[in-house]
Structures are given as C-alpha cells and as structure tokens.
Design an enzyme around this catalytic site. Structure first.
Site, PDB file in Angstrom:
ATOM      1  N   ARG A   1       0.772  -1.233   0.217  1.00 17.56           N
ATOM      2  CA  ARG A   1      -0.096  -0.283   0.166  1.00 17.56           C
ATOM      3  C   ARG A   1       0.957   1.361  -0.054  1.00 17.56           C
ATOM      4  O   ARG A   1       0.503   2.004  -0.926  1.00 17.56           O
ATOM      5  CB  ARG A   1      -0.917  -0.001   1.307  1.00 17.56           C
ATOM      6  CG  ARG A   1      -2.254  -0.756   1.198  1.00 17.56           C
ATOM      7  CD  ARG A   1      -2.691  -1.347   2.386  1.00 17.56           C
ATOM      8  NE  ARG A   1      -1.729  -2.263   2.899  1.00 17.56           N
ATOM      9  CZ  ARG A   1      -1.707  -3.522   2.398  1.00 17.56           C
ATOM     10  NH1 ARG A   1      -2.785  -3.951   1.793  1.00 17.56           N
ATOM     11  NH2 ARG A   1      -1.057  -4.434   2.802  1.00 17.56           N
ATOM     12  N   THR A   2       1.590   1.305   0.859  1.00 20.72           N
ATOM     13  CA  THR A   2       2.617   2.558   0.982  1.00 20.72           C
ATOM     14  C   THR A   2       3.354   2.815  -0.122  1.00 20.72           C
ATOM     15  O   THR A   2       3.097   4.063  -0.950  1.00 20.72           O
ATOM     16  CB  THR A   2       3.446   2.464   2.289  1.00 20.72           C
ATOM     17  OG1 THR A   2       2.710   2.144   3.311  1.00 20.72           O
ATOM     18  CG2 THR A   2       4.220   3.814   2.441  1.00 20.72           C
TER      19      THR A   2
ATOM     20  N   LYS B   1      26.017  -4.488  -1.749  1.00 19.21           N
ATOM     21  CA  LYS B   1      27.438  -4.527  -1.947  1.00 19.21           C
ATOM     22  C   LYS B   1      28.001  -3.772  -0.510  1.00 19.21           C
ATOM     23  O   LYS B   1      29.229  -3.517  -0.539  1.00 19.21           O
ATOM     24  CB  LYS B   1      27.963  -3.521  -2.990  1.00 19.21           C
ATOM     25  CG  LYS B   1      27.377  -4.060  -4.402  1.00 19.21           C
ATOM     26  CD  LYS B   1      27.969  -3.029  -5.690  1.00 19.21           C
ATOM     27  CE  LYS B   1      27.000  -3.541  -6.928  1.00 19.21           C
ATOM     28  NZ  LYS B   1      27.422  -2.267  -7.608  1.00 19.21           N
TER      29      LYS B   1
ATOM     30  N   ARG C   1      11.402   3.664   3.480  1.00 17.53           N
ATOM     31  CA  ARG C   1      10.945   2.669   4.343  1.00 17.53           C
ATOM     32  C   ARG C   1      12.125   1.899   4.781  1.00 17.53           C
ATOM     33  O   ARG C   1      12.728   1.481   3.862  1.00 17.53           O
ATOM     34  CB  ARG C   1       9.838   1.752   3.973  1.00 17.53           C
ATOM     35  CG  ARG C   1       9.468   0.581   4.828  1.00 17.53           C
ATOM     36  CD  ARG C   1       8.178  -0.165   4.346  1.00 17.53           C
ATOM     37  NE  ARG C   1       7.067   0.468   4.885  1.00 17.53           N
ATOM     38  CZ  ARG C   1       5.926   0.243   4.644  1.00 17.53           C
ATOM     39  NH1 ARG C   1       5.568  -1.272   4.499  1.00 17.53           N
ATOM     40  NH2 ARG C   1       4.709   0.803   5.052  1.00 17.53           N
TER      41      ARG C   1
ATOM     42  N   HIS D   1       4.946   5.763  11.382  1.00 13.69           N
ATOM     43  CA  HIS D   1       4.712   5.847  10.188  1.00 13.69           C
ATOM     44  C   HIS D   1       3.516   6.982   9.738  1.00 13.69           C
ATOM     45  O   HIS D   1       2.261   6.934   9.659  1.00 13.69           O
ATOM     46  CB  HIS D   1       3.771   4.326   9.897  1.00 13.69           C
ATOM     47  CG  HIS D   1       3.374   4.243   8.608  1.00 13.69           C
ATOM     48  ND1 HIS D   1       3.689   4.961   7.268  1.00 13.69           N
ATOM     49  CD2 HIS D   1       3.012   2.990   8.106  1.00 13.69           C
ATOM     50  CE1 HIS D   1       3.290   4.179   6.195  1.00 13.69           C
ATOM     51  NE2 HIS D   1       3.144   2.887   6.622  1.00 13.69           N
TER      52      HIS D   1
HETATM   53  C1  NCD Z   1       1.642  -1.272   7.996  1.00 15.15           C
HETATM   54  C2  NCD Z   1       3.115  -0.906   8.382  1.00 15.15           C
HETATM   55  O1  NCD Z   1       3.886  -1.214   7.320  1.00 15.15           O
HETATM   56  O2  NCD Z   1       3.520  -0.472   9.157  1.00 15.15           O
HETATM   57  N1  NCD Z   1       1.334  -1.369   6.780  1.00 15.15           N
HETATM   58  C3  NCD Z   1       1.087  -0.137   6.055  1.00 15.15           C
HETATM   59  O3  NCD Z   1       1.730   0.468   5.916  1.00 15.15           O
HETATM   60  N2  NCD Z   1      -0.219  -0.056   5.557  1.00 15.15           N
HETATM   61  C4  NCD Z   1       1.266  -2.426   8.979  1.00 15.15           C
HETATM   62  C5  NCD Z   1       1.644  -3.705   9.112  1.00 15.15           C
HETATM   63  O4  NCD Z   1       2.892  -3.918   8.299  1.00 15.15           O
HETATM   64  O5  NCD Z   1       1.040  -4.392   9.612  1.00 15.15           O
END
Ligand code: NCD
Length: 301
Positions: free
Chosen positions: A51-52, A80, A101, A129
């Site tokens: 999703r992100t 590397k 991320r 997040h």
């Molecule tokens: C979450 C995350 O990555 O923190 N997912 C997201 O970004 N929608 C929650 C999760 O991974 O459980």
C-alpha cells in the site's frame, strides 16, 4: 502555512492546526492534474510494502510526476555494503523528494539530515509511520465527520505497531478516549502511553469484549511476526484476536473497523461486506492523502 521543503519524519513534528490544515487540503488537491509535472520522487523501500509504496507511486503519477527507486534492497548497492547515508546522498542528487521505508528506527531522520530535498518516512522499524496517520485521520474525518471526542480502540500489536504509535500521538489533541487492547506482551510502549495519558483518557485491557460496546472506531492491527526475536514468543500470541460476525453483534451498530493492512486472520473476510468495515476505503485514501503531502512538500499545493 508553508510546507515547501519540509520533511515528514514523525507525527510529533506537526501541530494539531497543521494536521487539520493538511487534511483540509486533500479534497482540493485530489482533483488536480499535472501540478507535479517534471518532478521526480525516489521510492526507497528496504522493507516489504504494498500500500505505502504503490499509493505513493500512484499519487505522484496522478499529479504528472515521475518515480524511480527499488522495492527490494537486494536490488540496490546496499547489497554491496553501501551504507544508508551514501545511498541517500546519491539519490538526493537524482530526485526532488525521497520516500524511504527502512527496518531501523530513526533511519528516516538520518536520511532527512543528509538530504537537501524533502524526505518522507514510509515507516521506520517499529517507530513511526506518519503518512499512514494522515490517511487514517482523513478516513476517520470522512466517515465520522469529525476527529473530536471519539472513543477509539486499538487492537493487536501495540508494542511494535508503528501505525498505532503515530496515530495515537496525533489523536491525543482531539479529546479521544483511547482503549488499548493487546496481549500482555504487546502492550503500548510505556514512554509513549505516558505521553498520551497527559492529554487523553486511556484504558488498557487484554479482552476486546471488555470494551467492545464503548467504541466508535476499532483500529485493528496484525501481530507482526517479523518484529519478534524468538518465534516461540510470536506463537504464544499469534491468533489472539479474530473479529467476526459475533464480535459485530456485540459492538455499537455504527462502529467502524479500520486496519492499516495487511491482515493475517485478525479480521474475518465475512466482515468485509458490512458497512462497519472501512479498511479498504482507508487503503484507497492513501492515494489522495499522499497526493496532498507530496504537493505540499514540493511547494506545489
Ligand atoms: C503497516 C506498516 O507497514 O507499518 N502497513 C501499512 O503501511 N499499511 C502495518 C503492517 O505492516 O502491519
């Protein structure tokens, strides 16, 4: 308010007024086209994401921008032995905005310190997040018509769940009554809950049925296998919660069930068709909300 050039690292960097201002921008910006023409976003995902990553990409492309990046660090020079700082310094010269991320808490902050362009935290380990929080708040606002005076339950992995950490921190300014429901070993971090308690009424319990009839919203989360050091500890709590039709019968008629997704069994598919389930809507809101965030930090909103 001007967010041009601003990093989005932690929700505590935004005041209540700024949060409300940004949420109010979303509906205006989602109708725009081409305002990010010629802009390039680097998408650096050192941890899995559906999703992100994809909603950031969709957001950028819908506004006429372009995207470069990787979704698996094994495709990058980190494989590397390159360190994060060098990777960021290089990518900062290619792109106008960086979305990162990374499994390490604090990594996005480090990236922001070395990059000249805005850095957006797409999740740093168990810490924060913030863009998920903006889309969660937008979803609450759209479905409840307000962010004020709600009773919200947080269920599941509250210790490692970064979406809960960011969201609860933001909600503390909206007179939210918070109910934390988790196994004993996955309670909210003490430091965080102590901060939140200064502003919000908080209750902690292990059984969802102790509080189910009080909730306007239940924000469920997955128990995150990858955050446990020992598999046995995970197995002890795996499958603790299962929201199903029986649960709904005991809840308020208008309860809304949210989840950042992915789910791994804690919400039964039988709930997907009920009006109470808003987790797919919530996921879809990721696109307009990230359109707004990108436009704001790129100075085009
Ligand atoms: C979450 C995350 O990555 O923190 N997912 C997201 O970004 N929608 C929650 C999760 O991974 O459980």
């Amino acid at each position: 308010m001007n967010f041009s050039g601003k990093d989005i690292i932690a929700i505590e960097d935004f005041s209540k007024e700024e949060i409300v201002y940004i949420l109010n921008k979303v509906d205006e910006i989602k109708e725009k086209k081409n305002i990010l023409n010629g802009k390039l976003m680097a998408s650096l995902f050192f941890e899995p994401s559906t999703r992100t990553r994809l909603s950031f990409e969709a957001a950028m492309k819908k506004l006429g921008g372009h995207v470069i990046g990787f979704s698996d660090w094994k495709d990058s020079s980190v494989m590397k032995g390159e360190d994060l700082i060098d990777t960021i310094k290089v990518v900062d010269g290619y792109a106008d905005v960086i979305v990162i991320r990374h499994p390490q808490e604090g990594s996005a902050k480090i990236a922001a310190e070395v990059a000249n362009n805005p850095v957006i935290n797409g999740g740093d380990g168990t810490n924060q997040h913030p863009t998920q929080t903006f889309l969660d708040l937008y979803t609450i606002l759209k479905t409840k018509g307000t962010l004020e005076n709600l009773n919200i339950g947080f269920l599941g992995d509250l210790k490692y769940g970064r979406t809960v950490h960011s969201l609860t921190y933001a909600l503390k300014d909206f007179n939210t009554k918070m109910f934390f429901i988790s196994p004993e070993s996955l309670k909210m971090p003490t430091e965080l809950i102590n901060k939140i308690k200064k502003y919000s009424e908080c209750y902690e319990c292990t059984d969802i049925f102790d509080v189910v009839d009080k909730l306007d919203i239940l924000y469920a989360t997955r128990i995150q296998k990858e955050r446990f050091m020992f598999e046995d500890d995970f197995k002890r709590v795996q499958g603790t919660y299962k929201l199903d039709e029986e649960f709904l019968k005991k809840a308020r008629k208008d309860i809304k069930i949210m989840h950042p997704l992915p789910r791994v069994g804690e919400i039964k598919h039988e709930l997907d068709f009920s009006e109470n389930a808003i987790y797919f809507q919530q996921a879809h809101n990721g696109v307009p909300v990230r359109m707004a965030l990108l436009s704001l930090v790129l100075g085009k909103a």
